[in-house]
Motif scaffolding. Structure first.
Motif, PDB file in Angstrom:
ATOM      1  N   HIS A   1       6.314 -53.944  31.285  1.00 53.86           N
ATOM      2  CA  HIS A   1       6.431 -52.485  31.188  1.00 53.86           C
ATOM      3  C   HIS A   1       7.519 -51.992  32.151  1.00 53.86           C
ATOM      4  N   PRO A   2       8.390 -51.087  31.709  1.00 52.11           N
ATOM      5  CA  PRO A   2       9.448 -50.596  32.602  1.00 52.11           C
ATOM      6  C   PRO A   2       8.918 -50.029  33.923  1.00 52.11           C
TER       7      PRO A   2
ATOM      8  N   CYS B   1       4.354 -41.183  25.644  1.00 46.73           N
ATOM      9  CA  CYS B   1       4.245 -42.070  26.811  1.00 46.73           C
ATOM     10  C   CYS B   1       4.370 -41.214  28.067  1.00 46.73           C
TER      11      CYS B   1
ATOM     12  N   PHE C   1       5.099 -41.886  30.936  1.00 49.05           N
ATOM     13  CA  PHE C   1       6.195 -42.281  31.827  1.00 49.05           C
ATOM     14  C   PHE C   1       7.557 -41.805  31.301  1.00 49.05           C
ATOM     15  N   HIS C   2       7.576 -41.217  30.094  1.00 46.54           N
ATOM     16  CA  HIS C   2       8.886 -41.018  29.462  1.00 46.54           C
ATOM     17  C   HIS C   2       9.848 -40.107  30.234  1.00 46.54           C
TER      18      HIS C   2
ATOM     19  N   CYS D   1      11.496 -42.552  32.571  1.00 47.34           N
ATOM     20  CA  CYS D   1      11.841 -43.894  32.095  1.00 47.34           C
ATOM     21  C   CYS D   1      13.310 -43.963  31.676  1.00 47.34           C
TER      22      CYS D   1
ATOM     23  N   HIS E   1      14.622 -46.023  29.801  1.00 45.16           N
ATOM     24  CA  HIS E   1      14.752 -46.589  28.453  1.00 45.16           C
ATOM     25  C   HIS E   1      14.154 -45.690  27.385  1.00 45.16           C
TER      26      HIS E   1
ATOM     27  N   CYS F   1       9.196 -42.013  22.238  1.00 46.93           N
ATOM     28  CA  CYS F   1       8.410 -42.091  23.480  1.00 46.93           C
ATOM     29  C   CYS F   1       7.795 -40.738  23.855  1.00 46.93           C
TER      30      CYS F   1
ATOM     31  N   CYS G   1       4.036 -50.013  25.733  1.00 45.53           N
ATOM     32  CA  CYS G   1       5.424 -49.536  25.739  1.00 45.53           C
ATOM     33  C   CYS G   1       6.004 -49.727  24.348  1.00 45.53           C
ATOM     34  N   HIS G   2       6.675 -48.699  23.828  1.00 46.50           N
ATOM     35  CA  HIS G   2       7.250 -48.791  22.490  1.00 46.50           C
ATOM     36  C   HIS G   2       8.341 -49.858  22.391  1.00 46.50           C
ATOM     37  N   LEU G   3       8.977 -50.172  23.496  1.00 46.12           N
ATOM     38  CA  LEU G   3       9.981 -51.236  23.451  1.00 46.12           C
ATOM     39  C   LEU G   3       9.341 -52.547  23.003  1.00 46.12           C
TER      40      LEU G   3
HETATM   41 FE1  SF4 Z   1       7.333 -45.332  27.840  1.00 49.87          FE
HETATM   42 FE2  SF4 Z   1       9.250 -45.453  26.048  1.00 49.87          FE
HETATM   43 FE3  SF4 Z   1       9.767 -46.088  28.559  1.00 49.87          FE
HETATM   44 FE4  SF4 Z   1       8.278 -47.683  27.074  1.00 49.87          FE
HETATM   45  S1  SF4 Z   1      10.428 -47.187  26.744  1.00 49.87           S
HETATM   46  S2  SF4 Z   1       7.827 -47.025  29.151  1.00 49.87           S
HETATM   47  S3  SF4 Z   1       7.178 -46.216  25.803  1.00 49.87           S
HETATM   48  S4  SF4 Z   1       9.183 -44.097  27.817  1.00 49.87           S
END
Ligand code: SF4
Length: 343
Positions: free
Chosen positions: A241-242, A279, A281-282, A285, A287, A292, A321-323
């Motif tokens: 996870h990022p 998410c 964390f978006h 984040c 990424h 997200c 995580c969507h990634l």
């Molecule tokens: Fe969240 Fe998207 Fe980052 Fe993954 S890539 S941690 S789902 S914001």
């Protein structure tokens, strides 16, 4: 499994409507002789989980099973039995130990409260045994907490937690109030005690070096939810996870080749009163993709382990995580600085 926590929630209603979603659907499990560590920034909900496990707060939803029994539906007598088997050691022994009581009374109190003191001679034997377990001399019984060093006070707190022969101890930042030179001693003591008595620990900690070497499994929390969990080796060795990657990337580690990276996590953790959509964390984040902010990613197993409810949480390596949903399983920490690529 000794302790199973499944989809646990604690929402604190606020005046004017809404609720602080301090814990919002957290699952993990820990067995006898194992240590599960909860890590994350302040405000991520880990201390609320400790309070829920100790029945100091009532959950809004979810289940806590101890030895297969639902703790939240126990009658009063059974709750007393649970409280005896689940003890706690808190961060600061100066405030958790009553300064007006001698160590003799501090250690005897839980035994007497549960009617387990026995006769005078048996009680004395038990008190001396407890001191021996934590490496303090018999003379400590006649002293007050302030007459000890910080490390010795934490040993007294551990002895008090052991008095009732618990099966699980919740350790809430057990070393963070201590001098760095003393921390290793307390960690070694806790590890020795765990080996001797087959105890399970749930550790709340922000010291990742402590967690890496002390825990068998770890859960990384972000804003009330689990971002990633699994065996410590997997989470520390190959974080997926990022947020975990950023947390590990910015923390000091005992590895001589590890260079802490400044500024990997930008901004504040956000509010559990109005957590970000999708998410959580978006907003922080590096990424983040359009999806997200719209959809919360599901916790999914890395590899082939099947997870049924919360049963295997803590044993399987899971991340949300969507990634990872897109099969882009490994994200380098350097991506935060826009230099690496997603394999
Ligand atoms: Fe969240 Fe998207 Fe980052 Fe993954 S890539 S941690 S789902 S914001």
């Amino acid at each position: 499994m000794l302790l199973e926590v499944q989809d646990l929630k604690k929402h604190f209603p606020v005046r004017g409507g809404g609720a602080v979603r301090a814990v919002d659907g957290v699952s993990f499990a820990v067995d006898a002789g194992q240590t599960f560590a909860l890590v994350g920034e302040s405000g991520c909900g880990k201390t609320t989980i400790a309070k829920l496990l100790l029945l100091l707060e009532k959950p809004t939803g979810g289940a806590i099973r101890f030895d297969g029994r639902d703790v939240l539906t126990l009658n009063r007598k059974a709750v007393q039995g649970y409280r005896r088997q689940v003890q706690a050691v808190f961060q600061d022994p100066s405030s958790s130990l009553n300064p007006r009581l001698k160590v003799r009374m501090l250690l005897a109190e839980p035994l007497l409260a549960h009617g387990l003191g026995g006769d005078r001679a048996a009680l004395q034997r038990r008190l001396l045994e407890l001191l021996e377990i934590v490496g303090l001399p018999p003379g400590a019984l006649e002293l007050y907490p302030h007459e000890f060093s910080g490390g010795q006070r934490q040993r007294i707190a551990v002895a008090r937690a052991l008095a009732l022969q618990p099966r699980l101890i919740v350790l809430d930042e057990p070393t963070s109030a201590l001098d760095v030179s003393i921390r290793a001693q307390i960690v070694n003591l806790l590890a020795d005690i765990q080996r001797s008595f087959g105890l399970a620990y749930v550790v709340i900690a922000h010291d990742l070096a402590l967690v890496e070497h002390f825990s068998s499994a770890v859960g990384v929390m972000y804003l009330g939810a689990m971002a990633e969990s699994g065996p410590s080796e997997a989470v520390f060795g190959a974080p997926r996870h990022p947020y975990t990657q950023a947390l590990l990337g910015s923390a000091p580690r005992p590895d001589p080749d590890h260079q802490p990276t400044e500024g990997l996590i930008v901004g504040e953790i956000g509010s559990a009163l109005a957590p970000p959509s999708g998410c959580r964390f978006h907003p922080r984040c590096p990424h983040a993709m359009p999806v997200c902010g719209q959809q919360a990613p599901a916790m999914r197993a890395m590899g082939t382990v099947e997870v049924v409810g919360g049963r295997d949480a803590g044993l399987a390596h899971l991340a949300a995580c969507h990634l990872l949903d897109r099969g882009r399983a490994t994200v380098s920490v350097e991506l935060v600085n826009d230099v690496a690529t997603i394999p």
